[in-house]
Scaffold this motif. Structure first.
Motif, PDB file in Angstrom:
ATOM      1  N   UNK A 205       0.840  -1.206   0.000  1.00 60.58           N
ATOM      2  CA  UNK A 205       0.000   0.000   0.000  1.00 60.58           C
ATOM      3  C   UNK A 205       0.873   1.252   0.000  1.00 60.58           C
ATOM      4  N   UNK A 206       0.392   2.301  -0.641  1.00 60.63           N
ATOM      5  CA  UNK A 206       1.090   3.586  -0.587  1.00 60.63           C
ATOM      6  C   UNK A 206       0.880   4.193   0.794  1.00 60.63           C
ATOM      7  N   UNK A 207       1.997   4.481   1.480  1.00 58.73           N
ATOM      8  CA  UNK A 207       1.881   5.079   2.812  1.00 58.73           C
ATOM      9  C   UNK A 207       2.194   6.572   2.786  1.00 58.73           C
ATOM     10  N   UNK A 208       2.830   7.047   1.708  1.00 51.70           N
ATOM     11  CA  UNK A 208       3.081   8.486   1.565  1.00 51.70           C
ATOM     12  C   UNK A 208       3.502   8.771   0.137  1.00 51.70           C
ATOM     13  N   UNK A 209       3.147   9.947  -0.354  1.00 54.10           N
ATOM     14  CA  UNK A 209       3.624  10.401  -1.656  1.00 54.10           C
ATOM     15  C   UNK A 209       3.523  11.919  -1.716  1.00 54.10           C
ATOM     16  N   UNK A 210       4.393  12.505  -2.499  1.00 61.69           N
ATOM     17  CA  UNK A 210       4.414  13.955  -2.643  1.00 61.69           C
ATOM     18  C   UNK A 210       5.797  14.389  -3.078  1.00 61.69           C
ATOM     19  N   UNK A 211       6.011  15.693  -3.138  1.00 57.06           N
ATOM     20  CA  UNK A 211       7.342  16.171  -3.473  1.00 57.06           C
ATOM     21  C   UNK A 211       8.272  15.875  -2.306  1.00 57.06           C
ATOM     22  N   UNK A 212       9.552  15.776  -2.614  1.00 59.39           N
ATOM     23  CA  UNK A 212      10.533  15.516  -1.550  1.00 59.39           C
ATOM     24  C   UNK A 212      10.494  16.626  -0.506  1.00 59.39           C
TER      25      UNK A 212
END
Length: 299
Positions: A205-212
C-alpha cells in the motif's frame, strides 16, 4: 508520464499490491521506496507490462503499454542487471536490441560511450562482466531506443562512487530534458540527493507520496496523554503513524491540531503537545515503514 491507478495484485491468497495509485511526471525523478517485500518490484513489473494486475491499470502516456507501438522506444527499463545472456558479448547484446527496436546500429556505439564501456569491454562476453559492468550494459540497453521514460530498479548496485555520481548526473540530465524517471533504490542517501518526488509503499500500500520537499518538511508531533496507549490506537485508526518517542510519549505524523481533534473525539486527556522537525529521508522512511518492515513487525 507513468500513471498507476488503483492497482492490486494477488498471488493466490497473498496480496502483493492493494489499490496502489501514483504518478511519475515528465521532467522529474520519482523515488520509489519501501522495505523488502513491500511490492516495489511487482509494481514496476506491472508498469513494464511484464506482469498483469489483478485489478486497476498502469498507463504510459495515457495508454496501456500493450497498446504502445514499439514500447522499447518509449520506455527504457533496468529491473535486473543479472538477466542478460552470458554467452554474448556486450556489443552483440546491444546490436540484437537495436535490430529488434528498429534503431540504427550506430546507436550501439553511442550508448556504449554514454555508459562508459570501452570497445575492448564491449567485445567481452557478458559472463565475464563484473556487476558494475552488467549494470552499465543494462543501462545502455535501456537507453538504446532513446526512450521518453526510464524505469530503474537498484541501478547503482555494483557501481563505485564515480559510477554512482555518473548515474546520478545521467538521470538528472534525462529529467531536465523532459524525460520521466521512476527510480527504486535502498540507498536512501542517493534517492534524497536526486529525487524530486517520492512514493513510499509498505505491505503493498502507498503510505506516503508527494514532493521531496513537502514530505521532508512535514514535522512530527510529540504528544503525551493520561492514556498514551489509547491515543496511539486512536491515531493509527485515523490513518496516522504513531509510536513511542523514547520519553514516555508518542511521536506521530499527525499535526498538533489533528492530534487534538483525535484526542477530543476519543475523550483522551492530553498532558503535552509539541511540534518537532523531521530529519532526512532516512528518518522519514523509517517513520513511514516501521509498522510494515520485517524489523518493525518483529518488534
Amino acid at each position: 508520464m507513468i500513471t498507476v491507478e488503483q492497482v492490486s495484485k494477488s498471488y493466490g491468497s497473498a496480496q502483493a499490491l492493494s489499490s496502489v495509485s501514483f504518478q511519475a511526471n515528465p521532467g522529474r525523478i520519482t523515488g520509489f521506496l519501501g522495505p523488502n517485500g513491500a511490492g516495489k518490484s511487482t509494481a514496476m513489473r506491472i508498469i513494464c507490462g511484464l506482469s498483469k494486475p489483478s485489478s486497476g491499470r498502469a498507463l504510459i502516456n495515457g495508454q496501456l503499454l500493450s497498446e504502445v507501438h514499439n514500447p522499447s522506444r518509449v520506455v527504457g527499463a533496468l529491473l535486473d542487471a543479472g538477466s542478460q545472456h552470458d554467452g554474448r558479448t556486450g556489443y552483440e547484446s546491444l546490436t540484437l536490441g537495436a535490430i529488434a527496436m528498429g534503431v540504427p546500429r550506430t546507436r550501439v556505439d553511442e550508448v556504449l560511450e554514454m555508459v562508459g564501456l570501452t570497445p575492448k569491454e564491449a567485445k567481452r562476453r557478458v559472463g565475464a562482466y563484473s556487476l558494475g559492468m552488467r549494470q552499465r550494459l543494462g543501462i545502455a540497453n535501456a537507453l538504446l531506443g532513446s526512450p521518453q521514460i526510464l524505469i530503474f530498479d537498484e541501478p547503482v548496485n555494483g557501481l563505485d562512487p564515480s559510477g554512482i555520481r555518473w548515474i546520478r548526473d545521467l538521470l538528472r540530465d534525462f529529467a531536465n530534458n523532459g524525460g520521466t524517471v521512476l527510480l527504486s533504490s535502498h540507498l536512501l542517501m542517493e534517492i534524497e540527493a536526486i529525487a524530486d518526488d517520492l512514493v513510499v509503499i509498505g505491505q503493498g500500500r502507498v503510505v506516503a507520496q508527494g514532493t521531496k520537499e513537502e514530505l521532508l518538511a512535514g514535522g512530527e508531533t510529540h504528544a503525551t496523554a493520561v492514556d498514551t496507549f489509547e491515543l496511539d490506537k486512536a491515531l493509527k485508526a485515523r490513518g496516522f503513524t504513531a509510536g513511542p518517542d523514547g520519553t514516555g510519549g508518542l511521536k506521530t505524523s499527525a499535526s498538533p491540531q489533528e492530534v487534538g481533534e483525535v484526542a477530543l473525539a476519543n475523550q483522551i486527556v492530553l498532558t503535552a503537545l509539541s511540534e518537532g522537525s523531521r530529519g532526512g529521508l532516512e528518518d522519514l522512511f523509517f517513520d513511514l515503514t516501521k509498522d510494515t518492515s520485517r524489523e518493525g513487525a518483529n518488534a
